[in-house]
Design a protein around this motif. Structure first.
Motif, PDB file in Angstrom:
ATOM      1  N   THR A 157      10.980  16.354 -20.513  1.00  0.00           N
ATOM      2  CA  THR A 157      10.460  16.388 -22.022  1.00  0.00           C
ATOM      3  C   THR A 157      11.063  17.033 -22.912  1.00  0.00           C
ATOM      4  O   THR A 157      10.668  17.212 -24.170  1.00  0.00           O
ATOM      5  CB  THR A 157       8.992  17.064 -21.686  1.00  0.00           C
ATOM      6  OG1 THR A 157       9.263  18.557 -21.076  1.00  0.00           O
ATOM      7  CG2 THR A 157       8.112  16.553 -20.669  1.00  0.00           C
ATOM      8  N   ASN A 158      12.240  17.872 -22.521  1.00  0.00           N
ATOM      9  CA  ASN A 158      13.208  18.175 -23.473  1.00  0.00           C
ATOM     10  C   ASN A 158      14.557  18.266 -23.033  1.00  0.00           C
ATOM     11  O   ASN A 158      14.744  18.314 -21.951  1.00  0.00           O
ATOM     12  CB  ASN A 158      12.921  19.613 -24.049  1.00  0.00           C
ATOM     13  CG  ASN A 158      12.631  20.790 -23.047  1.00  0.00           C
ATOM     14  OD1 ASN A 158      13.463  20.567 -22.183  1.00  0.00           O
ATOM     15  ND2 ASN A 158      11.727  21.494 -23.126  1.00  0.00           N
ATOM     16  N   ASP A 194       7.669  22.148 -17.419  1.00  0.00           N
ATOM     17  CA  ASP A 194       8.940  22.100 -18.019  1.00  0.00           C
ATOM     18  C   ASP A 194       9.824  21.505 -17.564  1.00  0.00           C
ATOM     19  O   ASP A 194      11.034  21.808 -17.261  1.00  0.00           O
ATOM     20  CB  ASP A 194       9.340  23.634 -18.291  1.00  0.00           C
ATOM     21  CG  ASP A 194      10.510  23.518 -19.418  1.00  0.00           C
ATOM     22  OD1 ASP A 194      10.522  22.650 -20.344  1.00  0.00           O
ATOM     23  OD2 ASP A 194      11.170  24.417 -19.455  1.00  0.00           O
ATOM     24  N   HIS A 223      12.952  19.466 -17.662  1.00  0.00           N
ATOM     25  CA  HIS A 223      14.045  19.321 -18.691  1.00  0.00           C
ATOM     26  C   HIS A 223      15.609  19.039 -18.212  1.00  0.00           C
ATOM     27  O   HIS A 223      15.675  19.291 -17.072  1.00  0.00           O
ATOM     28  CB  HIS A 223      14.228  20.703 -19.389  1.00  0.00           C
ATOM     29  CG  HIS A 223      14.362  21.879 -18.943  1.00  0.00           C
ATOM     30  ND1 HIS A 223      13.360  22.438 -17.820  1.00  0.00           N
ATOM     31  CD2 HIS A 223      15.626  22.352 -18.564  1.00  0.00           C
ATOM     32  CE1 HIS A 223      14.383  23.316 -17.383  1.00  0.00           C
ATOM     33  NE2 HIS A 223      15.649  23.565 -17.778  1.00  0.00           N
TER      34      HIS A 223
END
Length: 154
Positions: A131-132, A43, A45
């Motif tokens: 990725t976010n 994750d 981010h």
């Protein structure tokens, strides 16, 4: 062969094979706290929350997780931990130079979060690319304008 090409080759090879055995290193500004992490990236981010902004002195922070069992502290010691959300989340920083390094959630002993910039090769490791974007509604309103402003090289 340049370090950038070597890092990219290692990350690309590991991603292609799904091995998850890549080893990354990092540490604080003064060098007292050093670490290695082994395993797949989890994750990556950018967090725009007010809490991350206040703690870091920046409008956002770039986080990336790694398996806790792949973490080894290799420097002179471990970070000083501060409960930013008592009973929920602790943040690790160097007591010497103040560099923010990591976060861990109580009750989750499987993942540890690191600020991507605490990693030695944060700028050349494609697996660390966010990725976010978390908490976009809390982002500084001027941040979106940065895409349309001229950039400088230095």
């Amino acid at each position: 062969m340049s370090d950038t090409v070597v890092v990219a080759a290692v990350v690309t090879a590991a991603a292609a094979t799904g091995s998850g055995t890549e080893v990354r290193s990092g540490g604080c500004l003064c060098g007292k706290i050093r670490f290695t992490v082994t395993g797949p990236v989890d994750d990556p981010h950018v967090c725009n929350c007010e809490h991350c902004a206040k703690r870091s002195g920046a409008p956002f922070q770039w986080w990336v997780g790694f398996p806790m069992d792949g973490l080894k502290w290799t420097g002179e010691g471990e970070p000083t931990w501060y409960d930013t959300h008592p009973g929920k989340t602790a943040r690790g920083f160097c007591g010497g130079c103040g560099t923010h390094l990591a976060a861990r959630d109580y009750g989750d002993d499987t993942i540890i979060g690191f600020l991507a910039t605490a990693l030695d090769d944060y700028g050349t490791d494609p697996a660390l690319a966010p990725t976010n974007l978390n908490r976009v509604a809390e982002a500084a309103p001027w941040l979106a304008q940065c895409d349309t402003r001229p950039a400088t090289a230095g």
